[in-house]
Design a protein around this motif. Structure first.
Motif, mmCIF file in Angstrom:
data_model
loop_
_atom_site.group_PDB
_atom_site.id
_atom_site.type_symbol
_atom_site.label_atom_id
_atom_site.label_comp_id
_atom_site.label_asym_id
_atom_site.label_seq_id
_atom_site.Cartn_x
_atom_site.Cartn_y
_atom_site.Cartn_z
ATOM 1 N N LEU A 1 0.822 -1.123 0.012
ATOM 2 C CA LEU A 1 0.051 0.099 0.001
ATOM 3 C C LEU A 1 0.893 1.129 -0.084
ATOM 4 C CD1 LEU A 1 -2.873 -1.271 2.207
ATOM 5 C CD2 LEU A 1 -3.012 -0.731 0.034
ATOM 6 N N LEU B 1 2.009 1.923 -3.557
ATOM 7 C CA LEU B 1 0.906 2.508 -4.458
ATOM 8 C C LEU B 1 0.819 3.900 -4.065
ATOM 9 C CD1 LEU B 1 -1.847 -0.219 -4.138
ATOM 10 C CD2 LEU B 1 -0.581 0.428 -6.095
ATOM 11 N N ASP C 1 -0.930 7.210 -6.475
ATOM 12 C CA ASP C 1 -2.300 6.567 -6.354
ATOM 13 C C ASP C 1 -3.332 7.859 -6.708
ATOM 14 O OD1 ASP C 1 -4.746 5.451 -6.158
ATOM 15 O OD2 ASP C 1 -4.406 4.429 -4.193
ATOM 16 N N GLU D 1 -6.097 8.214 -3.949
ATOM 17 C CA GLU D 1 -5.777 9.096 -2.630
ATOM 18 C C GLU D 1 -5.428 10.527 -2.955
ATOM 19 O OE1 GLU D 1 -4.606 8.005 0.315
ATOM 20 O OE2 GLU D 1 -5.721 6.221 -0.199
ATOM 21 N N SER E 1 -5.934 -0.641 -4.506
ATOM 22 C CA SER E 1 -6.441 0.825 -4.221
ATOM 23 C C SER E 1 -7.737 1.277 -3.987
ATOM 24 C CB SER E 1 -5.523 1.390 -5.482
ATOM 25 O OG SER E 1 -6.334 0.851 -6.623
#
Length: 152
Positions: A13, A16, A21, A24, A87
């Motif tokens: 995570l 990512l 991402d 996010e 994600s």
């Protein structure tokens, strides 16, 4: 096959996030609580004291509809992608073992918003929130609007 470590998921995570991402970034620029009152009004859910499975949170389900719009996902594909992609799980607040909305639940939620004539207003407010933060949603991408050239 190597033994899995305690922090493997955390490290995946973090990678990512470091890669940029877009979900996010979307979470950072749009406060999805802005839609809560309109969602609750449109859905007018019944009293759940009589039993039955509790419904998914309306804000969470609206985020599912946003994912569908961003990534052009049908209901079945959306269910699969939520189960499959870290994600998407993180964006929605799901852990690996959590129950996720199935295709029928996604369809029903959208239908309730359509019947209440709220879905277009909600997505217009979503677009306004993105634009207000200086972003545009374009086919699976959240683009900084300050670097997008105006159409000629």
């Amino acid at each position: 096959m190597a033994q899995r470590g305690f922090f493997d998921l955390y490290e995946r995570l973090a990678a990512l996030l470091a890669a940029g991402d877009p979900l996010e970034r979307l979470s950072a620029v749009v406060d999805f609580e802005l839609f809560r009152l309109e969602l609750d009004t449109a859905l007018a859910r019944s009293d759940r004291r009589c039993g039955g499975r509790p419904p998914y949170d309306a804000g969470l389900m609206f985020k599912v509809l946003v994912l569908q719009a961003l990534y052009s996902l049908a209901d079945d594909a959306c269910e699969f992608q939520i189960r499959d992609r870290l994600s998407l799980m993180r964006f929605l607040g799901f852990g690996l073992g959590d129950r996720v909305p199935d295709a029928k639940t996604i369809w029903l939620f959208r239908e309730l918003l359509v019947q209440a004539k709220a879905i277009e207003k909600l997505f217009a407010r979503f677009d306004d929130a993105l634009h207000g933060a200086g972003y545009l949603a374009m086919g699976g991408q959240i683009i900084d609007a300050t670097v997008v050239a105006a159409p000629r």
